[in-house]
Design a protein around this motif. Structure first.
Motif, short mmCIF file in Angstrom:
data_model
loop_
_atom_site.label_atom_id
_atom_site.label_comp_id
_atom_site.label_asym_id
_atom_site.label_seq_id
_atom_site.Cartn_x
_atom_site.Cartn_y
_atom_site.Cartn_z
N GLN A 9 8.03 44.18 80.03
CA GLN A 9 7.52 44.44 78.67
C GLN A 9 6.03 44.78 78.70
N SER A 10 5.30 44.05 79.52
CA SER A 10 3.87 44.34 79.63
C SER A 10 3.64 45.74 80.17
N ALA A 11 4.42 46.08 81.21
CA ALA A 11 4.28 47.40 81.81
C ALA A 11 4.54 48.48 80.78
N TRP A 12 5.64 48.32 80.09
CA TRP A 12 6.01 49.32 79.09
C TRP A 12 5.00 49.36 77.95
N SER A 13 4.56 48.20 77.53
CA SER A 13 3.55 48.15 76.47
C SER A 13 2.31 48.95 76.83
N SER A 14 1.95 48.86 78.06
CA SER A 14 0.66 49.45 78.44
C SER A 14 0.69 50.97 78.50
N ILE A 15 1.89 51.55 78.58
CA ILE A 15 1.91 53.01 78.70
C ILE A 15 2.62 53.71 77.54
N SER A 35 -5.04 50.27 77.42
CA SER A 35 -3.81 49.93 78.13
C SER A 35 -3.81 48.46 78.53
N ALA A 36 -4.97 48.02 79.01
CA ALA A 36 -5.08 46.62 79.42
C ALA A 36 -4.79 45.69 78.25
N TRP A 37 -5.44 45.99 77.17
CA TRP A 37 -5.30 45.15 75.99
C TRP A 37 -3.87 45.22 75.45
N SER A 38 -3.31 46.44 75.44
CA SER A 38 -1.92 46.60 74.98
C SER A 38 -0.97 45.71 75.76
N SER A 39 -1.22 45.61 77.03
CA SER A 39 -0.24 44.94 77.87
C SER A 39 -0.26 43.43 77.70
N ILE A 40 -1.33 42.88 77.14
CA ILE A 40 -1.35 41.41 77.04
C ILE A 40 -1.42 40.89 75.61
N LYS A 41 -1.81 41.77 74.69
CA LYS A 41 -1.92 41.30 73.30
C LYS A 41 -0.52 41.19 72.68
N VAL A 42 -0.41 40.35 71.76
CA VAL A 42 0.85 40.24 71.04
C VAL A 42 0.97 41.43 70.09
N CYS A 43 2.06 42.18 70.23
CA CYS A 43 2.27 43.32 69.35
C CYS A 43 2.75 42.84 67.99
N LYS A 44 2.07 43.28 67.02
CA LYS A 44 2.49 42.84 65.69
C LYS A 44 3.41 43.85 65.02
N LYS A 101 5.13 64.72 76.78
CA LYS A 101 5.52 65.83 75.91
C LYS A 101 6.26 65.33 74.68
N GLU A 102 7.14 64.38 74.90
CA GLU A 102 7.95 63.86 73.79
C GLU A 102 7.16 62.90 72.92
N GLY A 103 5.90 62.62 73.29
CA GLY A 103 5.09 61.72 72.49
C GLY A 103 5.48 60.27 72.64
N ILE A 104 6.16 59.94 73.74
CA ILE A 104 6.61 58.57 73.95
C ILE A 104 5.67 57.83 74.88
N ILE A 105 5.13 58.57 75.83
CA ILE A 105 4.19 57.99 76.80
C ILE A 105 2.77 58.42 76.42
N LYS A 106 1.83 57.49 76.56
CA LYS A 106 0.44 57.81 76.25
C LYS A 106 -0.03 59.00 77.09
#
Lengths: 194, 194, 194, 194
Positions: free
Chosen positions: B184-190, A185-194, B140-145
């Motif tokens: 975006q970071s918040a959403w990315s992380s979860i 999660s940590a890495w996801s939140s700061i890495k550039v999503c490709k 459940k919907e496979g959207i959130i980790k």
DNA sequence: CATGAATGAGGATTCATTCAT
DNA sequence: TATGAATGAATCCTCATTCAT
């Protein structure tokens, strides 16, 4: 050895007692007399090592923060890739926060409280430089999102404090699997999503 | 109107004074007399509304926490998609933390400190349910980790506290762009990375 | 009836509450608010009947003392012989001290404490005259020892206070036989031995 | 010498101040600050010697009671006849009550008031044993009336308290003649009349 | 008369800090 | 260096009393 070592031991005992007592009761609910008792010295002795109570916590804060960063960057190899470097540092930090729980708790309290001098706070931040450097490199290489370091820290490092506190309170248990998830999660939140 | 309203006003003034003073000095460094003065009542009056100092902060905590969650879930529509729902809640929370800075600071101090009764702490947590429900649906919907709610909170919500505190301390300024980045970071992380 | 009686009832309730609470906790450990609560009135109401706390206990003292002497001399017949007269009074007093225990306790506390105004104390003593008169007659007739009234009171009447207090404390129980013995001791100590 | 003696002196000064002030104003009307001032120490110093105000009076009570009984039985010779033994003790007690007036007043207040812990009260009673033993012997020998010790105490010893208090209040003066009369009354009330 | 809310003054107790040893 | 005793300055809290209603 004898004399100097004894002095150092006393100082350390005082710092340790401060951490434990402040963790359990808070700064102002922790009397100097209790700190002295726990460190097995007289209250007056504290004043041989510290100017006053404020100085005691300030110095304690600075020392714990230094331990924290020292631990975080131990064996850190600047030639590693950004991702590998980050993983290394992140896991060292996680280790510290979860194993040296008392120290980490103390830092969390200091960081969310008007308990520490502004000067000491600044002093405490200094040592994070290697991480900031890594992020700078990561941004240049297009691997890390081009965000303020505050944001990067907030999302990749700070969550560990929240987890540590809740683990300490018994609210939930952080095992190896969780830790790996947390890292992702940590890495996801700061890495550039490709 | 008169009597009851006056009572309510006084109580509110006391709660507000408590928040402001505790933010600036900490719980134990805030004397009841100062709280009274700031609320324009006699120290003795405080004890008409609260049992003692501990009760005053406990109740203040519970009320602020309630305000926080009420604000967070206002106008929340459970029929929204998980992503849209999360964005809505997240932005409400961000709004609260950055606009109702005093309140948010107070909560951060309470949450990182042995300042609040365990009972009151539990009481404060209760109201987060809608967010937890949303996450459950998302998983459940496979959207959130598929992570523990503690992890999800640590990574998607808690960072805002860190940012709020540092903004309050003047360390950096959180503008609209930052906020979007933060989201975006918040959403990315979860969110589940596809 | 209605209004005046209600007033009297309130006053009496206040006096009664004062006695009970002062007996159990002492004068200064008995707040006006508690007295009010026990008497089912508002604290402010006390001040409609008494000038202040000191006045409340003073008046309570005077009233209880008056009840005491009234009880002591009820149906007292001045034509009785000195010995019969003394026995009558002594047994009335004993009755009062052992049956109206709360009242007697209160008097004992007042009499051994700087709790009552000197003026009120004097006021309280006034009504003992019939007993003093009896003793004067007894001395003239050569039946009572020619001692100061203080001595006579100390040896024949005051011991009952000691017994009453110790009975209240559960230290020992004063039954009918004891009482007769006590009377004999009282009489022995003041009568002229032939 | 120096240190320990100084400590003892301070403690004694505190005890003495307590007695005097409580005598004049009562327990609850005597602030710790006044006690400290009269003993020439800081209020905080009291708490080096006593746990709290209650402990201060409890200990004061126990000590004064011990002094009282020590004085009463000093040089007491158990080989004396019952009558001679009683006279000796009675006169020592009278001496104490009339000369160590402050101490005796203090005891009287404690004994007629809910001011002292039950535990401390029990502790204070312990030391009267020699007198009780004498009475037991007297009863066996048919010299003392076969009464409860409470009755014997009430009639032969307790009256001295009443006399002492009234003398202190200036109500009357107890000279040598009175004292002899008082003794005769005391003895009359408990001896077997032949 | 009656009240409950309000309060200023004061009291017990604690605590950071000092000082004589 | 090290200490334990001592303290003055707070701090929390209570309570007798008042006052607007």
């Amino acid at each position: 050895m004898a004399k100097l070592q004894k002095s150092i031991d006393k100082r350390n005992a005082l710092v340790k007692a401060t951490i434990e007592l402040v963790n359990n009761s808070g700064f102002h609910a922790t009397p100097m007399s209790k700190i002295a008792k726990m460190a097995n010295v007289s209250p007056a002795t504290i004043y041989l090592y510290f100017i006053n109570k404020q100085d005691l916590v300030n110095q304690t804060y600075i020392e714990v923060k230094a331990e924290y960063t020292k631990y975080a960057f131990e064996n850190f190899d600047t030639t590693l890739s950004v991702e590998a470097g980050f993983e290394h540092i992140w896991k060292r930090i996680a280790d510290f926060k979860l194993k040296e729980c008392e120290n980490a708790m103390f830092l969390a309290q200091c960081d969310n409280t008007p308990m520490i001098d502004e000067v000491s706070r600044q002093e405490g931040i200094k040592h994070l430089q290697p991480l900031l450097d890594l992020w700078t490199r990561g941004k240049k290489e297009g691997i890390i999102k081009p965000l303020s370091n505050y944001l990067l820290y907030a999302y990749s490092i700070n969550p560990l404090s929240f987890l540590m506190i809740n683990q300490k309170r018994g609210a939930f248990q952080l095992d190896k699997t969780h830790l790996e998830e947390a890292y992702q999660s940590a890495w996801s939140s700061i890495k550039v999503c490709k």
